[in-house]
Design an enzyme around this catalytic site. Structure first.
Site, PDB file in Angstrom:
ATOM      1  N   HIS A 257       2.887  -6.800  -1.995  1.00  0.00           N
ATOM      2  CA  HIS A 257       3.037  -6.808  -0.544  1.00  0.00           C
ATOM      3  C   HIS A 257       4.295  -6.083  -0.096  1.00  0.00           C
ATOM      4  CE1 HIS A 257       0.222 -10.538  -0.073  1.00  0.00           C
ATOM      5  NE2 HIS A 257      -0.448  -9.401  -0.214  1.00  0.00           N
ATOM      6  N   HIS A 387      -8.416  -0.836  -1.704  1.00  0.00           N
ATOM      7  CA  HIS A 387      -7.081  -0.477  -2.186  1.00  0.00           C
ATOM      8  C   HIS A 387      -7.089   0.858  -2.937  1.00  0.00           C
ATOM      9  CE1 HIS A 387      -4.902  -4.158  -1.165  1.00  0.00           C
ATOM     10  NE2 HIS A 387      -5.938  -4.850  -1.572  1.00  0.00           N
TER      11      HIS A 387
END
Length: 419
Positions: A257, A387
């Site tokens: 993150h 992703h």
């Protein structure tokens, strides 16, 4: 034979290396070809096993639907036809299945019998905004109605204007059932708001993205050694003892993150006409700290979670932190690339090439296990394209912001797969 992600002898940056750029385009095409098998005849999408066959579960979660719409809209913008009709199917399923016509908003999951989990999560709703924005950028005829609906729901139900952040969760009929507040939903909220600003030009989307990023980066990471606490109480104070769902709410801090936040911070700064001089240094601090903390020096790859002091908590090497490190490093290279940025960028792709990319079937394995073979711990099959596709596409464009418009100008997927 495993194809190499670039020319190891290339001078300068791999972002400009024709061999590397061709590798990115090939990997994107092969992943899209793999996930073309996702549509379910009865509506919604299958989760696929490693060979691309549908898994038996009928469960359809909101983030899966929305990420497929976003990913295939991006690919369409980049020049690849949506042969499986995933954007059309996904937009229809969001409007007619996930959308809750009784209480408003979007339910978290569905199965063959209807609603499986009616919880209203900010995490899922911000992905609806991302899907709507990307579909609009791709010219989908139903994008405006979805964008208007989800924007109203987010504004009325989730947005806490006094804090400049999204609240997290409600029951199906909008009753609060916890005081939990989280970074993950807000991070993806910033991502979706930036896409919505790109799609519409409306300044409030950009302003809200900026407020979210300022809170978590200048307001939290800077106070915690450039690591971002994941979990908060109702007053937005870090809750260091919280431990929830191991996939969405693990304890501690998540270096993957930090990479995402760094990239989004630079995107927001650039999209806002580069106000001030703090953002590049802040983004670099996030990236360099996460690399130093999480890189597995013996085997390669990145640890999943850390304690707040930077020591490893869960050392599992998932695919998605590697893809997000690639995106963040590419952004730093475009801005003011340093030799270490280039070395790390190559290292990430070399690890992905060796341990994560499925060179036979296409797509990425979700986890590198023992002896660097793919593992099936947290995930069964290949959970999504989102992703990895962004890791392929975002390094191809020159700028830091408005990636969809840059991909439209470049059209890297328009030509047949190279080589």
């Amino acid at each position: 034979m495993t194809e190499k992600p670039g020319n190891p002898d290339a001078c300068g940056h791999w972002l400009e290396d024709p061999a590397h750029r061709a590798f990115l385009v090939r990997d994107a095409h092969r992943a899209l070809d793999f996930f073309d098998a996702s549509p379910r005849a009865a509506g919604g999408f299958h989760t696929l096993d490693n060979a691309g066959r549908p898994l038996p579960s009928a469960l359809q979660e909101l983030h899966t639907t929305t990420r497929l719409v976003h990913s295939y809209a991006l690919a369409q913008i980049a020049g690849r036809d949506d042969r499986a009709g995933i954007v059309d199917r996904g937009m229809d399923y969001l409007w007619h299945a996930h959308r809750d016509r009784r209480f408003g908003g979007y339910v978290w999951s569905l199965d063959g019998e209807g609603v499986a989990d009616g919880t209203k999560l900010a995490y899922g709703h911000v992905f609806v905004l991302l899907a709507a924005a990307s579909a609009k950028l791709a010219g989908h005829p139903d994008a405006d109605r979805l964008l208007a609906d989800i924007s109203e729901v987010l504004d009325r139900r989730f947005w806490d204007d006094s804090a400049g952040l999204f609240r997290d969760e409600f029951t199906r009929d909008w009753q609060p059932f916890s005081t939990y507040r989280g970074m993950n939903a807000n991070m993806h909220g910033a991502e979706a708001l930036l896409a919505a600003h790109e799609a519409t030009g409306e300044g409030e989307y950009l302003s809200r993205a900026r407020r979210i990023l300022d809170f978590f980066i200048a307001g939290q990471a800077a106070l915690h050694g450039w690591r971002i606490p994941e979990h908060y109480d109702a007053d937005w104070r870090p809750d260091h003892g919280y431990c929830g769902n191991p996939m969405f709410r693990p304890a501690g801090t998540t270096p993957g993150h930090s990479f995402e936040m760094a990239r989004l911070h630079l995107q927001c700064w650039d999209q806002s006409q580069r106000p001030g001089a703090e953002a590049p240094a802040q983004a670099r601090a996030l990236v360099e700290t996460a690399l130093a903390d999480a890189w597995d020096c013996d085997r390669g790859g990145l640890a999943y979670t850390l304690h707040l002091d930077g020591s490893v908590d869960i050392g599992t090497r998932f695919w998605w932190p590697v893809t997000e490190a690639i995106g963040a490093l590419a952004a730093l290279i475009k801005l003011d690339g340093q030799a270490a940025d280039e070395a790390w960028y190559r290292r990430m792709w070399q690890f992905a090439d060796r341990c994560l990319i499925d060179h036979e079937a296409g797509g990425w394995f979700p986890e590198a296990g023992a002896e660097d073979r793919h593992a099936s711990g947290q995930f069964t099959g290949k959970p999504d394209i989102y992703h990895a596709l962004q890791a392929d596409l975002f390094p191809l464009v020159r700028g830091l912001s408005r990636p969809a418009r840059a991909l439209a100008d470049l059209s890297p997927l328009a030509d047949p797969q190279p080589g």
